[in-house]
Design a protein around this motif. Structure first.
Motif, short mmCIF file in Angstrom:
data_model
loop_
_atom_site.label_atom_id
_atom_site.label_comp_id
_atom_site.label_asym_id
_atom_site.label_seq_id
_atom_site.Cartn_x
_atom_site.Cartn_y
_atom_site.Cartn_z
N LEU A 1 43.41 38.60 45.83
CA LEU A 1 42.34 37.86 46.50
C LEU A 1 42.09 38.44 47.88
O LEU A 1 40.94 38.63 48.30
N ASP B 1 38.71 40.16 49.10
CA ASP B 1 38.05 39.54 50.25
C ASP B 1 37.70 40.58 51.31
O ASP B 1 36.58 40.64 51.81
N ILE C 1 36.12 42.88 37.81
CA ILE C 1 37.48 42.34 37.99
C ILE C 1 38.34 42.50 36.74
O ILE C 1 39.56 42.40 36.81
N PHE D 1 30.80 38.69 39.72
CA PHE D 1 32.10 39.11 39.20
C PHE D 1 31.93 39.45 37.72
O PHE D 1 31.45 38.64 36.94
N TYR E 1 38.52 33.63 41.59
CA TYR E 1 37.95 34.25 42.79
C TYR E 1 37.05 33.27 43.52
O TYR E 1 37.03 33.22 44.75
#
Lengths: 289, 272
Positions: B229, B233, B146, B106, B24
């Motif tokens: 991703l 984002d 995540i 994360f 990430y």
């Protein structure tokens, strides 16, 4: 009238403290019971006089929350807070309700924390005590909420805060919501500390898991009773991880003092005097004599 | 979104091919400068952090790191940090506060490392101080779960204004194995435990612990990392834009109230 109420409060605390002793497995037995540490039989009256510290080996018996408060607070100063708060059941976990009810029946507690205001040597304080007899003193919503309310109360009324911990960690049966009580209580400690509040954390046997990793480690002053197990991971989990047994004394109060995580190991008999000393040392607006 | 059992999601969350914090960081940020060490004891590779640009804005980014190759995974103790990792995170958060940078974390750990040295160096204190420092920040903080969010070791990076969770990520008080071992004295009942623990992203949104579920491609994030991703984002950009409009005090208060409400009782005299 005020005196009458004060007397009534004191009687109530005395009654609850008596119940604490009677419901503890190794205490309250009329005959001489052997000390779980040294095996020596101790006379119950002797033991009571010594605040349930073995006169032979110094073993500190676990004590209930009300009994603890009685040994610390000035007579007639105890005022319980949020007595009605019990735990929620966010997972609807099978059997949890019955288990909590059984613990309540055994201890007379709604959950594992008792919070109150009171006085120590005339100084007003906010005190929270975890009770290991109630589901290992584990922190679920009730403990998290009561401790948070106590810290907020101390913050609002500018009272010194004293927290006695004894806990197996987060309450598994309340799942992720238990985990979040770590964030909730720590955030309250952050706010209290930022506003200049004094907090004294007293670690008693055992203090582990989510309680160690939240409010119990965030005091300005950290005290510990002798021989208490203090850590994040429990000894069994560590032994499984490293594949060997742990050395004698590992994670005990004396070990934590040596490793820089405890200011002082204080025997139960000296605890009230130490608290008085600390409270007096934190008085403000002094002048040079 | 596909319908998977909680245990199937646990397996996806633990897949070694699943994108990790370093993926990430590489995919969403520019000019990443990695900061190492806690200035006290050492550096822990199980937590990675530093300064980077997110759509042109300097931010502090911190996350658990599991590593992909076996060698990396062993070096990172499979994503289980030591106290040094948490103290590095504290140092980075305090710098973020000083330089007014938003903090983006994360979360991906089975839990803090339960080792002898970790205990001797104060694992509990290290996590507690993370919780305290993160809750006191007056800059925006966004956490993205995540993979695995296990126990206090995960929460140490999770006291955020906005908590986002990938569809197959899990977040729980303890691993299902640990939970089963404690409550049923049988770690082998982990699958059964995962069924009652309410550890999926959807569960956590219902419980008010997570704010949003971010969808993953069929079968899990590892099947199409580029798509994930993009999803992360978009959600991160939206969350940060909203938070950046608030004052520092408002951000700290909002974070306080968010966690204050979890498992809270109605005030005395209230109707419910």
């Amino acid at each position: 009238m005020t005196n009458l109420f004060a007397k009534r409060r004191e009687e109530l605390l005395a009654l609850k403290a008596l119940r604490d002793r009677q419901s503890h497995p190794s205490l309250g037995v009329s005959q001489a019971a052997p000390c779980p540490a040294c095996g020596q039989p101790a006379d119950q009256r002797e033991l009571a006089k010594a605040l349930y510290v073995c006169p032979n080996c110094g073993y500190h018996h676990p004590v209930g929350a009300y009994y603890r408060l009685r040994t610390i607070l000035d007579p007639s100063s105890f005022r319980e807070l949020d007595e009605d708060i019990g735990g929620l059941d966010p997972l609807h976990f099978p059997g949890y309700g019955e288990k909590a009810q059984a613990a309540e029946g055994k201890t007379g507690l709604k959950d594992a924390a008792v919070t109150c205001t009171g006085r120590i040597h005339g100084i007003r304080v906010a005190v929270g005590v975890l009770d290991s007899r109630f589901l290992m003193g584990s922190m679920g919503t009730a403990v998290g909420e009561k401790i948070t309310r106590l810290i907020e109360h101390a913050n609002k009324d500018k009272l010194p805060l004293i927290l006695f911990s004894a806990s197996g960690g987060a309450r598994m049966q309340e799942g992720i919501v238990s985990l979040m009580q770590m964030a909730k209580t720590s955030a309250a400690m952050e706010q209290f500390s930022r506003n200049g509040g004094l907090s004294i954390s007293v670690l008693t046997h055992p203090t582990t898991g989510g309680v160690t990793a939240s409010f119990a480690s965030l005091g300005d002053i950290t005290l510990a009773e002798p021989g208490a197990l203090i850590g994040f991971a429990g000894p069994r989990v560590i032994e499984q991880t490293i594949g060997q047994s742990l050395p004698e004394g590992f994670q005990r109060s004396e070990f934590q003092q040596e490793h820089g995580f405890v200011d002082a190991v204080v025997p139960r008999g000296a605890l009230r005097d130490t608290l008085v000393q600390l409270l007096q040392l934190h008085r403000r607006g002094g002048k040079l004599a | 979104m596909s319908v998977l059992t909680p245990w199937e999601r646990v397996a996806i969350a633990r897949n070694p091919q699943r994108p990790g914090t370093e993926d990430y960081i590489a995919g969403l940020f520019a000019d990443f400068f990695q900061q190492r060490g806690d200035r006290l004891q050492g550096d822990d590779p199980a937590i990675v952090g530093g300064i980077a640009l997110y759509h042109g804005l300097p931010v502090t980014v911190i996350g658990h790191r599991k590593g992909h190759s076996l060698e990396e995974r062993v070096a990172c103790r499979f994503g289980m940090p030591n106290p040094e990792g948490y103290r590095k995170a504290q140092r980075l958060m305090l710098q973020a506060e000083k330089f007014r940078r938003p903090v983006i974390t994360f979360i991906d750990t089975p839990g803090a490392y339960p080792g002898m040295e970790a205990e001797a160096r104060g694992q509990g204190e290290a996590i507690a101080s993370c919780l305290k420092i993160m809750s006191g920040l007056t800059v925006p903080a966004v956490a993205v779960v995540i993979g695995e969010g296990g126990s206090g070791g995960a929460l140490a990076l999770g006291v955020a204004n906005t908590v986002l969770m990938l569809e197959n990520a899990v977040y729980s008080v303890l691993s299902p194995e640990g939970f089963a071992a404690i409550l049923w004295k049988d770690a082998a009942r982990a699958e059964e435990a995962s069924g009652v623990m309410k550890l999926t992203a959807q569960d956590l949104v219902s419980l008010g612990v997570a704010d949003a579920v971010l969808p993953e491609p069929e079968g899990g994030a590892h099947n199409d990392p580029a798509a994930v991703l993009q999803t992360v984002d978009k959600a991160l950009y939206q969350a940060l834009s909203t938070l950046l409009r608030q004052s520092g005090t408002a951000l700290r208060n909002q974070r306080y109230q968010k966690f204050r409400a979890m498992g809270s009782w109605p005030a005395k005299g209230a109707n419910q």
